[in-house]
Scaffold this motif. Structure first.
Motif, PDB file in Angstrom:
ATOM      1  N   LEU A 183      48.688   3.430 -41.593  1.00  0.00           N
ATOM      2  CA  LEU A 183      50.066   3.681 -41.767  1.00  0.00           C
ATOM      3  C   LEU A 183      50.481   5.136 -40.857  1.00  0.00           C
ATOM      4  O   LEU A 183      51.348   5.151 -40.182  1.00  0.00           O
ATOM      5  CB  LEU A 183      50.262   3.825 -42.967  1.00  0.00           C
ATOM      6  CG  LEU A 183      49.949   2.458 -44.141  1.00  0.00           C
ATOM      7  CD1 LEU A 183      50.901   3.255 -45.292  1.00  0.00           C
ATOM      8  CD2 LEU A 183      50.941   0.946 -43.227  1.00  0.00           C
TER       9      LEU A 183
ATOM     10  N   GLN B 226      47.961   6.157 -38.427  1.00  0.00           N
ATOM     11  CA  GLN B 226      47.833   5.836 -37.231  1.00  0.00           C
ATOM     12  C   GLN B 226      48.753   5.482 -36.242  1.00  0.00           C
ATOM     13  O   GLN B 226      49.429   5.807 -34.926  1.00  0.00           O
ATOM     14  CB  GLN B 226      46.486   5.547 -36.935  1.00  0.00           C
ATOM     15  CG  GLN B 226      45.797   6.858 -37.184  1.00  0.00           C
ATOM     16  CD  GLN B 226      43.991   5.519 -37.850  1.00  0.00           C
ATOM     17  OE1 GLN B 226      43.688   5.052 -37.940  1.00  0.00           O
ATOM     18  NE2 GLN B 226      43.302   6.352 -37.331  1.00  0.00           N
ATOM     19  N   ASP B 227      49.824   4.186 -36.691  1.00  0.00           N
ATOM     20  CA  ASP B 227      50.848   3.328 -36.211  1.00  0.00           C
ATOM     21  C   ASP B 227      51.592   4.260 -35.873  1.00  0.00           C
ATOM     22  O   ASP B 227      52.066   3.983 -34.979  1.00  0.00           O
ATOM     23  CB  ASP B 227      51.247   2.832 -36.803  1.00  0.00           C
ATOM     24  CG  ASP B 227      51.167   1.368 -36.602  1.00  0.00           C
ATOM     25  OD1 ASP B 227      50.058   0.700 -36.097  1.00  0.00           O
ATOM     26  OD2 ASP B 227      52.703   1.004 -36.667  1.00  0.00           O
TER      27      ASP B 227
ATOM     28  N   VAL C 199      49.613   5.472 -32.224  1.00  0.00           N
ATOM     29  CA  VAL C 199      49.122   4.570 -30.873  1.00  0.00           C
ATOM     30  C   VAL C 199      50.505   3.315 -30.528  1.00  0.00           C
ATOM     31  O   VAL C 199      49.544   3.389 -29.938  1.00  0.00           O
ATOM     32  CB  VAL C 199      48.278   3.132 -32.760  1.00  0.00           C
ATOM     33  CG1 VAL C 199      47.502   2.590 -31.696  1.00  0.00           C
ATOM     34  CG2 VAL C 199      46.909   4.390 -32.494  1.00  0.00           C
ATOM     35  N   LYS C 200      51.571   2.896 -31.325  1.00  0.00           N
ATOM     36  CA  LYS C 200      51.965   2.701 -31.167  1.00  0.00           C
ATOM     37  C   LYS C 200      53.342   2.504 -30.885  1.00  0.00           C
ATOM     38  O   LYS C 200      54.280   2.805 -31.230  1.00  0.00           O
ATOM     39  CB  LYS C 200      52.738   1.326 -31.892  1.00  0.00           C
ATOM     40  CG  LYS C 200      51.093   0.806 -33.111  1.00  0.00           C
ATOM     41  CD  LYS C 200      50.993  -1.005 -32.540  1.00  0.00           C
ATOM     42  CE  LYS C 200      50.101  -1.633 -33.019  1.00  0.00           C
ATOM     43  NZ  LYS C 200      50.818  -1.254 -34.993  1.00  0.00           N
TER      44      LYS C 200
ATOM     45  N   LYS D 171      56.318   1.483 -29.842  1.00  0.00           N
ATOM     46  CA  LYS D 171      57.504  -0.124 -29.677  1.00  0.00           C
ATOM     47  C   LYS D 171      58.478   0.314 -31.261  1.00  0.00           C
ATOM     48  O   LYS D 171      58.870   0.648 -31.396  1.00  0.00           O
ATOM     49  CB  LYS D 171      56.625  -0.323 -31.056  1.00  0.00           C
ATOM     50  CG  LYS D 171      56.788  -1.581 -31.622  1.00  0.00           C
ATOM     51  CD  LYS D 171      55.693  -2.433 -32.659  1.00  0.00           C
ATOM     52  CE  LYS D 171      55.323  -1.409 -34.214  1.00  0.00           C
ATOM     53  NZ  LYS D 171      55.247  -2.119 -34.954  1.00  0.00           N
ATOM     54  N   TYR D 172      57.604   2.195 -31.564  1.00  0.00           N
ATOM     55  CA  TYR D 172      58.746   2.693 -32.317  1.00  0.00           C
ATOM     56  C   TYR D 172      60.185   3.616 -31.808  1.00  0.00           C
ATOM     57  O   TYR D 172      60.815   2.585 -32.423  1.00  0.00           O
ATOM     58  CB  TYR D 172      58.321   3.768 -33.002  1.00  0.00           C
ATOM     59  CG  TYR D 172      57.734   3.544 -34.226  1.00  0.00           C
ATOM     60  CD1 TYR D 172      58.293   1.667 -35.369  1.00  0.00           C
ATOM     61  CD2 TYR D 172      56.368   2.992 -34.648  1.00  0.00           C
ATOM     62  CE1 TYR D 172      57.121   1.499 -36.355  1.00  0.00           C
ATOM     63  CE2 TYR D 172      55.351   2.384 -35.510  1.00  0.00           C
ATOM     64  CZ  TYR D 172      56.000   2.031 -35.905  1.00  0.00           C
ATOM     65  OH  TYR D 172      54.874   0.945 -37.504  1.00  0.00           O
TER      66      TYR D 172
ATOM     67  N   ARG E 163      61.151   2.107 -28.746  1.00  0.00           N
ATOM     68  CA  ARG E 163      61.874   0.916 -28.597  1.00  0.00           C
ATOM     69  C   ARG E 163      62.923   1.003 -29.348  1.00  0.00           C
ATOM     70  O   ARG E 163      64.091   0.085 -29.326  1.00  0.00           O
ATOM     71  CB  ARG E 163      61.202  -0.042 -28.035  1.00  0.00           C
ATOM     72  CG  ARG E 163      61.384  -0.924 -27.162  1.00  0.00           C
ATOM     73  CD  ARG E 163      60.528  -2.299 -26.390  1.00  0.00           C
ATOM     74  NE  ARG E 163      59.395  -1.973 -26.955  1.00  0.00           N
ATOM     75  CZ  ARG E 163      58.433  -2.339 -27.202  1.00  0.00           C
ATOM     76  NH1 ARG E 163      58.803  -3.033 -28.144  1.00  0.00           N
ATOM     77  NH2 ARG E 163      57.632  -1.728 -27.417  1.00  0.00           N
ATOM     78  N   ARG E 164      62.900   1.082 -31.040  1.00  0.00           N
ATOM     79  CA  ARG E 164      63.325   0.144 -32.037  1.00  0.00           C
ATOM     80  C   ARG E 164      64.708   1.555 -32.515  1.00  0.00           C
ATOM     81  O   ARG E 164      65.016   1.106 -33.616  1.00  0.00           O
ATOM     82  CB  ARG E 164      62.236  -0.068 -32.924  1.00  0.00           C
ATOM     83  CG  ARG E 164      61.744  -1.541 -32.550  1.00  0.00           C
ATOM     84  CD  ARG E 164      61.716  -2.274 -33.778  1.00  0.00           C
ATOM     85  NE  ARG E 164      60.220  -2.744 -33.713  1.00  0.00           N
ATOM     86  CZ  ARG E 164      59.664  -3.845 -34.765  1.00  0.00           C
ATOM     87  NH1 ARG E 164      59.464  -3.807 -35.408  1.00  0.00           N
ATOM     88  NH2 ARG E 164      58.619  -4.324 -33.852  1.00  0.00           N
TER      89      ARG E 164
ATOM     90  N   ILE F 108      63.321   4.034 -34.131  1.00  0.00           N
ATOM     91  CA  ILE F 108      63.234   4.682 -35.054  1.00  0.00           C
ATOM     92  C   ILE F 108      62.900   6.416 -34.775  1.00  0.00           C
ATOM     93  O   ILE F 108      61.582   6.628 -34.274  1.00  0.00           O
ATOM     94  CB  ILE F 108      62.249   4.096 -35.992  1.00  0.00           C
ATOM     95  CG1 ILE F 108      62.514   2.304 -36.580  1.00  0.00           C
ATOM     96  CG2 ILE F 108      61.299   4.393 -36.711  1.00  0.00           C
ATOM     97  CD1 ILE F 108      61.319   2.001 -36.770  1.00  0.00           C
TER      98      ILE F 108
ATOM     99  N   ASP G 198      63.216   9.346 -39.847  1.00  0.00           N
ATOM    100  CA  ASP G 198      62.483   7.837 -40.694  1.00  0.00           C
ATOM    101  C   ASP G 198      61.573   7.346 -40.858  1.00  0.00           C
ATOM    102  O   ASP G 198      61.286   7.060 -41.901  1.00  0.00           O
ATOM    103  CB  ASP G 198      63.565   6.854 -39.693  1.00  0.00           C
ATOM    104  CG  ASP G 198      64.562   7.271 -39.351  1.00  0.00           C
ATOM    105  OD1 ASP G 198      65.172   8.354 -40.328  1.00  0.00           O
ATOM    106  OD2 ASP G 198      65.392   6.476 -38.424  1.00  0.00           O
ATOM    107  N   TYR G 199      60.445   7.622 -40.141  1.00  0.00           N
ATOM    108  CA  TYR G 199      59.362   7.316 -40.042  1.00  0.00           C
ATOM    109  C   TYR G 199      58.659   7.673 -41.920  1.00  0.00           C
ATOM    110  O   TYR G 199      58.008   7.517 -42.138  1.00  0.00           O
ATOM    111  CB  TYR G 199      58.450   7.230 -38.858  1.00  0.00           C
ATOM    112  CG  TYR G 199      56.922   6.292 -38.899  1.00  0.00           C
ATOM    113  CD1 TYR G 199      56.899   4.910 -38.653  1.00  0.00           C
ATOM    114  CD2 TYR G 199      56.383   6.859 -39.102  1.00  0.00           C
ATOM    115  CE1 TYR G 199      55.045   4.635 -38.629  1.00  0.00           C
ATOM    116  CE2 TYR G 199      54.711   6.433 -39.973  1.00  0.00           C
ATOM    117  CZ  TYR G 199      54.389   5.238 -39.288  1.00  0.00           C
ATOM    118  OH  TYR G 199      52.883   3.704 -39.520  1.00  0.00           O
TER     119      TYR G 199
END
Lengths: 234, 234
Positions: B193, B195-196, B199-200, B203-204, B206-207, B209, B213-214
DNA sequence: ATAATAAAATCGAACGCTCGCTCGATTTTG
DNA sequence: CAAAATCGAGCGAGCGTTCGATTTTATTAT
């Protein structure tokens, strides 16, 4: 060939069947005409490619390495792909297509119940990536090296999976089953839990954690986070 | 140089400071003697290396690419490392050491309360990897290509982080704060959770976030999974 | 300030090697 | 015995690495 095929379960995706599908999908590039010969060699090539890539990465794998490991000559390899990059794309495509296909196939009665659907998705995802572990690791690790179109496909495939999860969460939240204020974000958090099983497969093997344990742990973790009370005897 | 340094918070790890530490740690390999010159160029080299690697992977990055992007000549690069592999190790070492160092530094009062400690670990981990995002992605993606010793260090660093989480979970479970039947497995599930986020990262972004929030989402997700009831107005 | 100078830092052409890839010769297949 | 499949030596390009020539830097003497 003509035999009746059951609904695809994760276990049915052997390397052999995946290479068959690969052959059908890339008939224009693969210059070997006899299917049984082509599939047999494809299995050797892909197996060797996944193995070598997992050790040092796709880029570090030379075609001489691949030739030696697969037992197919340099020239022979080029009857199955027209460039090293094409081989990369072929493997990735197979992973993306398979993942989307399998996860979209939940039986109707499962899909009707968001709680069951969520558990089914977790179970199916983990079991599919277990069977195709080298394939999924490959797609995950080499994604950035993809040429543009294949790269977009990888992102799309990832988003498609997340959408399926988000949809189940939204439905469940609507029925008051879950506390999922933000289904997209929750789905985004579930994804890495599933990916960890194949990305860090060696770690879980080392610790003696079986696939059933992992499925149960993720399932419990997720449903607890969603406000589902764990099942207890009354 | 002599100025008083506060307890290291994630934000204090600028590329400049990391390169300073890198220089100290590898004085035997780096042949440039004047610190201020060495650090300035190291920043250029490492920044370019992380950038190029993130695009196509470390192996695919040629030293000519690195030379062009960093503005340091081919020969010049070899005053800062004695082989391409050494550069890889230098960056990895910095990531591993920093992660272990920062996450082990929770204030005593925080560590005394498992609930707070857990939140602190989540918050600190995410904020550290945000500041050092390219570094952590590099370590994550290139780990398999490491030479044996550096590789072991990466695994150890990962296990050390998990141990800190498992310890807090065990303590909390012992005090009846959490339902954590298997602290090791739960810690293993928390890791991805965290690492995401790096790593991504794309993506976050782009959205839309934000990091706050995370952090909040992971924190809520984890404490819900542990049986902590979410805070509600009485 | 400026010029002279030795040490340090930087440069980039050149080296040997391995890479992805090709193609005519050879073997296997039905 | 064609046709299909396979082979592997050889090609040019680009790799990591080296090293003598050149520029920059910090210090000293004017």
């Amino acid at each position: 060939m003509m035999q009746h095929q059951p609904i695809a379960s994760p276990e049915s995706f052997t390397t052999e069947r995946l290479c068959q599908r690969m052959l059908e999908r890339h008939r224009d590039v693969i210059r070997v005409q006899k299917d049984h010969l082509a599939v047999r060699k494809l299995v050797k090539i892909v197996t060797a490619a996944l193995d070598l890539s997992s050790r040092l990465g796709f880029h570090a794998m030379s075609l001489r390495d691949l030739s030696r490991e697969s037992g197919v000559s340099m020239g022979g390899l080029y009857s199955y792909f027209d460039s090293k990059t094409t081989l990369l794309s072929m493997i990735l495509t197979e992973v993306g297509v398979t993942a989307t296909e399998v996860l979209g196939q939940a039986p109707a009665d499962v899909r009707a119940d968001p709680r069951r659907h969520l558990d089914w998705l977790i179970d199916t995802h983990i079991r599919l990536t277990e069977v195709m572990q080298p394939w999924f690791v490959f797609a995950f690790m080499e994604a950035k090296a993809f040429p543009q179109p294949a790269r977009k496909m990888a992102v799309d495939s990832e988003e498609a999976t997340e959408k399926i999860f988000a949809e189940a969460l939204r439905l469940g939240a609507g029925r008051g089953l879950f506390q999922a204020g933000n289904p997209e974000l929750t789905a985004a958090l579930i994804k890495p839990l599933l990916q960890d099983w194949y990305v860090k497969r060696a770690k879980y093997r080392r610790r003696g954690i079986a696939i059933g344990d992992y499925v149960a742990a993720v399932s419990a973790f997720v449903s607890a986070a969603l406000g589902d009370r764990p099942a207890v005897q009354p």
